[in-house]
Write a protein that holds these residues in place. Structure first.
Motif, PDB file in Angstrom:
ATOM      1  N   GLU A   5      -1.878 -60.720  52.996  1.00 53.08           N
ATOM      2  CA  GLU A   5      -2.423 -60.281  54.284  1.00 53.08           C
ATOM      3  C   GLU A   5      -1.705 -60.924  55.465  1.00 53.08           C
ATOM      4  OE1 GLU A   5      -6.601 -60.343  56.822  1.00 53.08           O
ATOM      5  OE2 GLU A   5      -6.569 -61.169  54.797  1.00 53.08           O
ATOM      6  N   ARG A   6      -1.405 -62.219  55.377  1.00 50.10           N
ATOM      7  CA  ARG A   6      -0.739 -62.926  56.490  1.00 50.10           C
ATOM      8  C   ARG A   6       0.635 -62.338  56.770  1.00 50.10           C
ATOM      9  NH1 ARG A   6      -5.218 -63.997  57.885  1.00 50.10           N
ATOM     10  NH2 ARG A   6      -6.276 -65.857  57.188  1.00 50.10           N
TER      11      ARG A   6
ATOM     12  N   ALA B 218       2.378 -57.992  64.137  1.00 45.67           N
ATOM     13  CA  ALA B 218       2.444 -58.688  65.431  1.00 45.67           C
ATOM     14  C   ALA B 218       3.863 -58.716  65.984  1.00 45.67           C
ATOM     15  CB  ALA B 218       1.906 -60.112  65.286  1.00 45.67           C
TER      16      ALA B 218
ATOM     17  N   ILE C 297       2.147 -70.440  58.900  1.00 45.10           N
ATOM     18  CA  ILE C 297       3.081 -69.524  59.560  1.00 45.10           C
ATOM     19  C   ILE C 297       4.513 -69.869  59.191  1.00 45.10           C
ATOM     20  CG2 ILE C 297       4.038 -68.829  61.813  1.00 45.10           C
ATOM     21  CD1 ILE C 297       1.348 -67.481  61.143  1.00 45.10           C
TER      22      ILE C 297
ATOM     23  N   LEU D 105       2.268 -66.789  66.815  1.00 41.88           N
ATOM     24  CA  LEU D 105       1.851 -66.164  65.555  1.00 41.88           C
ATOM     25  C   LEU D 105       0.635 -66.877  64.971  1.00 41.88           C
ATOM     26  CD1 LEU D 105       5.283 -65.399  63.882  1.00 41.88           C
ATOM     27  CD2 LEU D 105       3.529 -63.732  64.513  1.00 41.88           C
ATOM     28  N   SER D 106       0.624 -68.199  65.072  1.00 42.75           N
ATOM     29  CA  SER D 106      -0.510 -68.980  64.585  1.00 42.75           C
ATOM     30  C   SER D 106      -1.788 -68.569  65.309  1.00 42.75           C
ATOM     31  CB  SER D 106      -0.232 -70.470  64.776  1.00 42.75           C
ATOM     32  OG  SER D 106      -1.324 -71.240  64.398  1.00 42.75           O
TER      33      SER D 106
ATOM     34  N   GLU E 267      -2.263 -65.671  67.011  1.00 38.43           N
ATOM     35  CA  GLU E 267      -2.511 -64.247  66.745  1.00 38.43           C
ATOM     36  C   GLU E 267      -3.155 -64.032  65.371  1.00 38.43           C
ATOM     37  OE1 GLU E 267      -1.659 -59.903  67.251  1.00 38.43           O
ATOM     38  OE2 GLU E 267      -1.241 -61.460  68.704  1.00 38.43           O
ATOM     39  N   CYS E 268      -2.671 -64.757  64.374  1.00 38.49           N
ATOM     40  CA  CYS E 268      -3.141 -64.571  62.998  1.00 38.49           C
ATOM     41  C   CYS E 268      -4.286 -65.510  62.637  1.00 38.49           C
ATOM     42  CB  CYS E 268      -1.986 -64.772  62.020  1.00 38.49           C
ATOM     43  SG  CYS E 268      -0.633 -63.602  62.243  1.00 38.49           S
TER      44      CYS E 268
ATOM     45  N   GLN F 193       0.154 -59.203  58.663  1.00 39.26           N
ATOM     46  CA  GLN F 193      -0.236 -59.516  60.044  1.00 39.26           C
ATOM     47  C   GLN F 193       0.980 -59.928  60.870  1.00 39.26           C
ATOM     48  OE1 GLN F 193      -3.233 -62.564  59.211  1.00 39.26           O
ATOM     49  NE2 GLN F 193      -4.728 -61.310  60.307  1.00 39.26           N
ATOM     50  N   ILE F 194       1.846 -60.738  60.280  1.00 40.80           N
ATOM     51  CA  ILE F 194       3.040 -61.201  60.990  1.00 40.80           C
ATOM     52  C   ILE F 194       3.972 -60.034  61.295  1.00 40.80           C
ATOM     53  CG2 ILE F 194       5.135 -62.613  60.773  1.00 40.80           C
ATOM     54  CD1 ILE F 194       3.364 -64.645  59.172  1.00 40.80           C
TER      55      ILE F 194
END
Length: 116
Positions: free
Chosen positions: A17-18, A25, A47, A36-37, A39-40, A21-22
Motif C-alpha cells: 500500500e505504501r 503522490a 519512506i 511523502l512522510s 502525505e502517507c 501511495q508514494i
C-alpha cells in the motif's frame, strides 16, 4: 536475476500500500521524503526504505534540489508511465513504460529525424 524474478519482485513491491501511495503522490508533483512522510502518514525511515526499493525498480527517480543558501535535498518523482501485465500460455509478463524527461525526449525525436 531471471525475468520471472524481476516481474515477481515488481508485482510484490506494487502490492504494498505504501508503494502505491508514494507513486500516486509523486505522480502529481515531485516530493521530498519529509513531504511523502506527511502525505502517507508513515515514519520517515519507512519512506526511505520504500523509496530505495522503488528507485531500484525504476518506479521513482531522485532529483536534487539546490536551495539559494547552498543546501540541497532530494525530491522524488514517479517514473512509471504505465504498467502492462500479460498472462499468456502459463506465464505472467510485466512490462513497465517509464516517463521520458525532456533530454530523453529530445534525443529520441532527434534520432527519429536523423533516421528518416
Amino acid at each position: 536475476m531471471s525475468r520471472d524474478d524481476s516481474a515477481d519482485e515488481l508485482l510484490e513491491l506494487l502490492g504494498e500500500e505504501r508503494v502505491r501511495q508514494i507513486i500516486a503522490a509523486t505522480s502529481r508533483e515531485p516530493l521530498s521524503a519529509k513531504e511523502l512522510s506527511d502525505e502517507c502518514d508513515v515514519a520517515l525511515s519507512t519512506i526511505y526504505r520504500r523509496v530505495e526499493d522503488m528507485i531500484a525498480h525504476d518506479l521513482l527517480v531522485e532529483r536534487t534540489q539546490i536551495q539559494s543558501d547552498g543546501s540541497h535535498h532530494s525530491l522524488y518523482e514517479a517514473n512509471v508511465d504505465h504498467l502492462n501485465i500479460e498472462v499468456n500460455d502459463g506465464a505472467i509478463e510485466v512490462r513497465m513504460q517509464v516517463r521520458e524527461d525532456a533530454a530523453e525526449r529530445f534525443s529520441r525525436i532527434w534520432s527519429d529525424i536523423r533516421d528518416t
